[in-house]
Design a protein around this motif. Structure first.
Motif, PDB file in Angstrom:
ATOM      1  N   ARG A  28       0.934  -1.186   0.122  1.00 16.60           N
ATOM      2  CA  ARG A  28      -0.065   0.115  -0.042  1.00 16.60           C
ATOM      3  C   ARG A  28       0.809   1.336   0.050  1.00 16.60           C
ATOM      4  O   ARG A  28       0.550   2.104  -0.911  1.00 16.60           O
ATOM      5  CB  ARG A  28      -0.994   0.008   1.024  1.00 16.60           C
ATOM      6  CG  ARG A  28      -2.368   0.023   0.813  1.00 16.60           C
ATOM      7  CD  ARG A  28      -3.254   0.270   1.992  1.00 16.60           C
ATOM      8  NE  ARG A  28      -3.386  -1.221   2.680  1.00 16.60           N
ATOM      9  CZ  ARG A  28      -3.646  -1.338   3.681  1.00 16.60           C
ATOM     10  NH1 ARG A  28      -3.939  -0.538   4.537  1.00 16.60           N
ATOM     11  NH2 ARG A  28      -3.702  -2.599   4.480  1.00 16.60           N
ATOM     12  N   ARG A  32       1.309   3.946  -2.768  1.00 16.51           N
ATOM     13  CA  ARG A  32       1.223   5.453  -2.731  1.00 16.51           C
ATOM     14  C   ARG A  32       2.341   6.333  -3.250  1.00 16.51           C
ATOM     15  O   ARG A  32       2.283   7.402  -3.798  1.00 16.51           O
ATOM     16  CB  ARG A  32       1.049   5.811  -1.176  1.00 16.51           C
ATOM     17  CG  ARG A  32       0.386   7.012  -0.780  1.00 16.51           C
ATOM     18  CD  ARG A  32      -0.122   7.283   0.645  1.00 16.51           C
ATOM     19  NE  ARG A  32      -1.080   6.325   0.892  1.00 16.51           N
ATOM     20  CZ  ARG A  32      -1.514   5.887   2.146  1.00 16.51           C
ATOM     21  NH1 ARG A  32      -0.300   5.675   2.929  1.00 16.51           N
ATOM     22  NH2 ARG A  32      -2.378   5.000   2.130  1.00 16.51           N
ATOM     23  N   LEU A  75      -3.862   6.782  -5.650  1.00 12.91           N
ATOM     24  CA  LEU A  75      -4.019   7.195  -4.260  1.00 12.91           C
ATOM     25  C   LEU A  75      -5.435   7.141  -3.583  1.00 12.91           C
ATOM     26  O   LEU A  75      -5.611   6.388  -2.391  1.00 12.91           O
ATOM     27  CB  LEU A  75      -3.785   8.920  -4.335  1.00 12.91           C
ATOM     28  CG  LEU A  75      -2.244   9.285  -4.174  1.00 12.91           C
ATOM     29  CD1 LEU A  75      -2.270  10.578  -4.676  1.00 12.91           C
ATOM     30  CD2 LEU A  75      -1.590   8.734  -3.081  1.00 12.91           C
ATOM     31  N   ALA A  76      -6.533   7.183  -4.293  1.00 12.83           N
ATOM     32  CA  ALA A  76      -7.853   6.878  -3.735  1.00 12.83           C
ATOM     33  C   ALA A  76      -8.070   5.558  -3.465  1.00 12.83           C
ATOM     34  O   ALA A  76      -8.588   5.121  -2.624  1.00 12.83           O
ATOM     35  CB  ALA A  76      -8.710   7.498  -4.994  1.00 12.83           C
ATOM     36  N   THR A  78      -5.613   3.279  -2.343  1.00  6.50           N
ATOM     37  CA  THR A  78      -5.234   2.922  -1.290  1.00  6.50           C
ATOM     38  C   THR A  78      -5.949   3.481  -0.064  1.00  6.50           C
ATOM     39  O   THR A  78      -5.986   2.958   0.955  1.00  6.50           O
ATOM     40  CB  THR A  78      -3.706   3.466  -1.182  1.00  6.50           C
ATOM     41  OG1 THR A  78      -3.593   4.835  -1.469  1.00  6.50           O
ATOM     42  CG2 THR A  78      -2.680   2.778  -2.300  1.00  6.50           C
ATOM     43  N   ARG A  79      -6.581   4.573  -0.204  1.00  6.29           N
ATOM     44  CA  ARG A  79      -7.335   5.179   0.830  1.00  6.29           C
ATOM     45  C   ARG A  79      -8.422   4.085   1.348  1.00  6.29           C
ATOM     46  O   ARG A  79      -8.876   3.907   2.369  1.00  6.29           O
ATOM     47  CB  ARG A  79      -7.933   6.478   0.561  1.00  6.29           C
ATOM     48  CG  ARG A  79      -6.880   7.615   0.280  1.00  6.29           C
ATOM     49  CD  ARG A  79      -6.141   7.780   1.696  1.00  6.29           C
ATOM     50  NE  ARG A  79      -5.040   8.888   1.362  1.00  6.29           N
ATOM     51  CZ  ARG A  79      -4.716   9.811   2.372  1.00  6.29           C
ATOM     52  NH1 ARG A  79      -5.256   9.491   3.664  1.00  6.29           N
ATOM     53  NH2 ARG A  79      -3.784  10.401   2.195  1.00  6.29           N
ATOM     54  N   GLU A  82      -7.285   1.183   2.819  1.00  6.64           N
ATOM     55  CA  GLU A  82      -7.164   1.257   4.066  1.00  6.64           C
ATOM     56  C   GLU A  82      -8.126   1.338   5.091  1.00  6.64           C
ATOM     57  O   GLU A  82      -8.287   0.955   5.979  1.00  6.64           O
ATOM     58  CB  GLU A  82      -6.147   2.605   4.098  1.00  6.64           C
ATOM     59  CG  GLU A  82      -5.585   2.970   5.444  1.00  6.64           C
ATOM     60  CD  GLU A  82      -4.597   4.343   5.201  1.00  6.64           C
ATOM     61  OE1 GLU A  82      -5.132   5.175   5.217  1.00  6.64           O
ATOM     62  OE2 GLU A  82      -3.540   4.091   5.425  1.00  6.64           O
ATOM     63  N   ARG A  83      -9.339   2.087   4.658  1.00  4.37           N
ATOM     64  CA  ARG A  83     -10.462   1.977   5.408  1.00  4.37           C
ATOM     65  C   ARG A  83     -11.190   0.715   5.545  1.00  4.37           C
ATOM     66  O   ARG A  83     -11.664   0.527   6.654  1.00  4.37           O
ATOM     67  CB  ARG A  83     -11.342   3.223   4.662  1.00  4.37           C
ATOM     68  CG  ARG A  83     -10.951   4.372   4.926  1.00  4.37           C
ATOM     69  CD  ARG A  83     -12.067   5.561   4.614  1.00  4.37           C
ATOM     70  NE  ARG A  83     -11.606   6.833   4.603  1.00  4.37           N
ATOM     71  CZ  ARG A  83     -11.381   7.636   3.747  1.00  4.37           C
ATOM     72  NH1 ARG A  83     -11.984   7.490   2.491  1.00  4.37           N
ATOM     73  NH2 ARG A  83     -11.046   9.138   4.040  1.00  4.37           N
ATOM     74  N   GLY A  88      -5.170   3.088   9.195  1.00  6.26           N
ATOM     75  CA  GLY A  88      -5.371   4.098   8.953  1.00  6.26           C
ATOM     76  C   GLY A  88      -4.898   5.130   9.980  1.00  6.26           C
ATOM     77  O   GLY A  88      -4.026   4.548  10.907  1.00  6.26           O
ATOM     78  N   ARG A  89      -5.166   6.526   9.749  1.00  4.89           N
ATOM     79  CA  ARG A  89      -4.444   7.430  10.651  1.00  4.89           C
ATOM     80  C   ARG A  89      -4.806   7.182  12.232  1.00  4.89           C
ATOM     81  O   ARG A  89      -4.140   7.250  13.195  1.00  4.89           O
ATOM     82  CB  ARG A  89      -4.937   8.718  10.054  1.00  4.89           C
ATOM     83  CG  ARG A  89      -4.090   9.115   8.886  1.00  4.89           C
ATOM     84  CD  ARG A  89      -4.493  10.424   8.361  1.00  4.89           C
ATOM     85  NE  ARG A  89      -4.275  10.567   7.023  1.00  4.89           N
ATOM     86  CZ  ARG A  89      -4.771  11.391   6.164  1.00  4.89           C
ATOM     87  NH1 ARG A  89      -5.401  12.562   7.010  1.00  4.89           N
ATOM     88  NH2 ARG A  89      -4.783  11.547   4.955  1.00  4.89           N
TER      89      ARG A  89
END
Length: 143
Positions: A28, A32, A75-76, A78-79, A82-83, A88-89
């Protein structure tokens, strides 16, 4: 000419870093990094200045826009991944300081939930019995 060379070098370096990151099995992050590395190359190929001067129909410009679009899609993607993976953050429960077994206000607990409230309920002791046990422990230790 110098800006194009610099952007190409930055893109090549970024793709190299992405390859090393993928080799370390951090896919991932590698995708990115690759997406960010494609941005300078896409900007070079779009030829923004030349495009404004009248070369909007240049195939290289449209390839550059395609690369920018591909970078955005990577990028979208991988987001979203990730969710779905739960990483994630910040995790809402951990960030808010909630306990792992806590239930949201107004929610009900399932009998299958494992947690501090599941299982047999303890019988409530009389107020005097609690202090008797404490006094016995204190006497045992000479306090």
């Amino acid at each position: 000419m110098l800006a194009e060379t610099i952007c190409t070098a930055v893109a090549a370096a970024g793709l190299g870093i992405a390859a090393v990151t993928a080799y370390r099995r951090r896919f991932r992050a590698a995708v990115r990094v690759a997406a960010y590395a494609l941005v300078p190359l896409g900007l070079v190929l779009t030829g923004v200045v030349r495009w404004l001067a009248g070369t909007a129909f240049s195939p290289a410009a449209w390839v550059g826009f395609g690369l920018l679009g591909a970078a955005w899609l990577l990028l979208a993607g991988t987001r979203v991944a990730e969710r779905r993976a739960g990483g994630g953050r910040g995790r809402r429960g951990a960030a808010a300081g909630e306990e792992p077994g806590a239930v949201a206000p107004g929610a009900t607990r399932s009998p299958l939930d494992a947690g501090p409230r599941s299982g047999k309920a303890k019988a409530k002791a009389a107020p005097g019995e609690d202090f008797d046990e404490i006094e016995a422990i204190l006497r045992k230790h000479g306090i």
